[in-house]
Design an enzyme around this catalytic site. Structure first.
Site, PDB file in Angstrom:
ATOM      1  N   LYS A 115       0.759   0.854   5.723  1.00  0.00           N
ATOM      2  CA  LYS A 115       1.777   0.439   6.698  1.00  0.00           C
ATOM      3  C   LYS A 115       2.135   1.561   7.666  1.00  0.00           C
ATOM      4  O   LYS A 115       2.449   1.306   8.829  1.00  0.00           O
ATOM      5  CB  LYS A 115       3.036  -0.063   5.991  1.00  0.00           C
ATOM      6  CG  LYS A 115       2.861  -1.441   5.404  1.00  0.00           C
ATOM      7  CD  LYS A 115       4.209  -2.089   5.147  1.00  0.00           C
ATOM      8  CE  LYS A 115       4.035  -3.473   4.539  1.00  0.00           C
ATOM      9  NZ  LYS A 115       5.291  -4.050   4.077  1.00  0.00           N
ATOM     10  N   LYS A 217      -6.748  -8.979   3.387  1.00  0.00           N
ATOM     11  CA  LYS A 217      -5.854  -9.972   2.783  1.00  0.00           C
ATOM     12  C   LYS A 217      -5.126 -10.760   3.878  1.00  0.00           C
ATOM     13  O   LYS A 217      -4.895 -10.229   4.976  1.00  0.00           O
ATOM     14  CB  LYS A 217      -4.924  -9.291   1.788  1.00  0.00           C
ATOM     15  CG  LYS A 217      -3.632  -8.859   2.313  1.00  0.00           C
ATOM     16  CD  LYS A 217      -2.711  -8.270   1.288  1.00  0.00           C
ATOM     17  CE  LYS A 217      -1.622  -7.575   2.105  1.00  0.00           C
ATOM     18  NZ  LYS A 217      -0.577  -6.941   1.437  1.00  0.00           N
ATOM     19  N   LYS A 220       1.146 -11.377   7.154  1.00  0.00           N
ATOM     20  CA  LYS A 220       2.061 -11.841   8.192  1.00  0.00           C
ATOM     21  C   LYS A 220       1.788 -11.134   9.510  1.00  0.00           C
ATOM     22  O   LYS A 220       2.096 -11.645  10.583  1.00  0.00           O
ATOM     23  CB  LYS A 220       3.507 -11.539   7.772  1.00  0.00           C
ATOM     24  CG  LYS A 220       3.988 -12.325   6.562  1.00  0.00           C
ATOM     25  CD  LYS A 220       5.342 -11.791   6.089  1.00  0.00           C
ATOM     26  CE  LYS A 220       5.795 -12.428   4.794  1.00  0.00           C
ATOM     27  NZ  LYS A 220       6.835 -11.668   4.094  1.00  0.00           N
TER      28      LYS A 220
END
Ligand code: TYM
Length: 357
Positions: A115, A217, A220
């Site tokens: 992230k 994966k 969002k």
């Protein structure tokens, strides 16, 4: 609340674009657990702000996750549904856990590395300490079982490490205060206050992959809308995304071994299995030899059949937030009662004056 009782806790971030991975990897598993455990399902808004969130969209996103919980069959009267920011004890316990966890433990977290990207200096401090808040969410309720997708495994291991270190560090004190219970750590027995939480991860959809790239994966934040089915997609959108899903040119194999090296096929068969409450082997029994031209429409039908009613109910709930807001208020009040007890215990254990007034 001195003895540890079995309890389930899980949470979802209100960051928009709630997708099929969140549903199959998490929410769908939350529902049957209600029959066997006291469950607490949280909308983790404090976690959401570890990366920038537009305040104007926050309320809608919190209500969206709540609506998904309710529309999927979570009963907010028998169990607890609430948003994290309304129970201040999460942040309080997270601070104490910041002082229990070690820098080295957090430095190993792969999700932070993903992230934060290349420029770690610009990541928020909250993003770095995110897992101590997650440990706090779980342990504020001394939850024993946590259903999540595969991507949360490392965070749950850290939660176990934090619980264990706290229990070890304060064992004598916990005993002196007649709290907790004896727990085995290797050959030793310590008096543990926090349970060593069991992760509930598994099944054919523990890791749902992007529809556009079987090596990533479903997420969002993927820039491609075609990469994910979102919970509010209508039947046409669901069918289109499945039709356009990346695949290879071979027919479906007869056995699971035949899916090896075929990540996109593996993913679609896993999604089919999870939606129909079966496993990949059974799906392959029915579709061995089928081309994607046959399998994709069948998958689209199943996805529409399962997702569309949830989406309809979510839309109904979101149209007038009164019901959702009442659920969150009631849930926060009930969660706070449990949380206050834990924090009073923890403050006594740590040695703060005034913990019990
Ligand atoms: P979040 O909001 O990213 O995801 C919510 C849940 O969805 C699962 N999930 C997936 N499962 C299968 N395939 C996927 N592609 C996929 N993407 C997401 C996640 O594993 C998760 O179960 N840190 C957590 C939220 C959290 C939490 C907690 C969870 C905060 N505190 C305490 C459990 C207990 C998160 O970011 O989830």
């Amino acid at each position: 609340m001195s003895k540890i009782q079995e309890r389930v806790f899980s949470g979802i971030q209100p960051t928009g674009n709630l997708h099929l991975g969140n549903y199959l990897g998490a929410i769908k598993k939350f529902v049957p657990l209600q029959n066997d455990y006291n469950c607490i399902y949280c909308v983790v808004d404090l976690h959401a702000i570890t990366v920038w969130q537009d305040p104007a969209e926050m309320a809608a996103n919190i209500r969206e996750v709540t609506a998904a919980y309710l529309a999927s069959g979570i009963d907010p009267k028998k169990h607890i549904v609430f948003n994290q920011s309304q129970v201040a004890e999460h942040a309080e316990l997270a601070w104490i856990f910041n002082c229990v966890a070690r820098m080295g433990w957090l430095n190993r977290m792969t999700q932070f590395k993903e992230k934060a990207g290349k420029d770690r200096e610009k990541a928020s401090v909250g993003l770095f300490s995110y897992p101590t808040l997650m440990a706090s969410d779980i342990l504020t309720y001394r939850a024993t079982h946590v259903p999540v997708g595969e991507d949360q495994k490392q965070h749950l291991e850290l939660t176990r490490d934090i619980a264990q270190k706290f229990n070890n560090d304060f064992s004598d004190r916990i005993k002196e205060l007649s709290l907790g219970e004896p727990m085995k750590v290797g050959d030793e027995t310590v008096q543990g206050y926090f349970p060593i939480t069991e992760p509930l991860i598994g099944g054919p959809a523990a890791r749902v992959m992007s529809l556009r790239d079987g090596s990533k994966k479903m997420s969002k934040s993927d820039p491609s809308d075609l990469s994910r089915i979102v919970m509010t997609d209508d039947a046409d959108a669901i069918a289109k995304k499945i039709r356009k899903a990346k695949t290879d040119a071979d027919p479906l194999p007869e056995t699971i071994e035949g899916l090896e090296g075929r990540p996109e096929a593996d993913n679609l068969v896993g999604i089919f299995a999870a939606l129909t409450d079966t496993d990949q082997a059974s799906v392959l029994k029915d579709y061995a030899g089928a081309q994607f031209g046959t399998f994709k429409p069948a998958l689209a039908d199943v996805a529409v059949e399962k997702i569309a009613p949830i989406a309809d109910e979510m839309r109904r709930l979101q149209a007038d937030p009164t019901e959702i807001d009442a659920v969150l208020k009631d849930g926060s009040d009930r969660a706070r009662e449990i949380a206050c007890e834990t924090l009073a215990d923890v403050k006594e254990i740590v040695g703060f004056v005034g913990a019990r007034r």
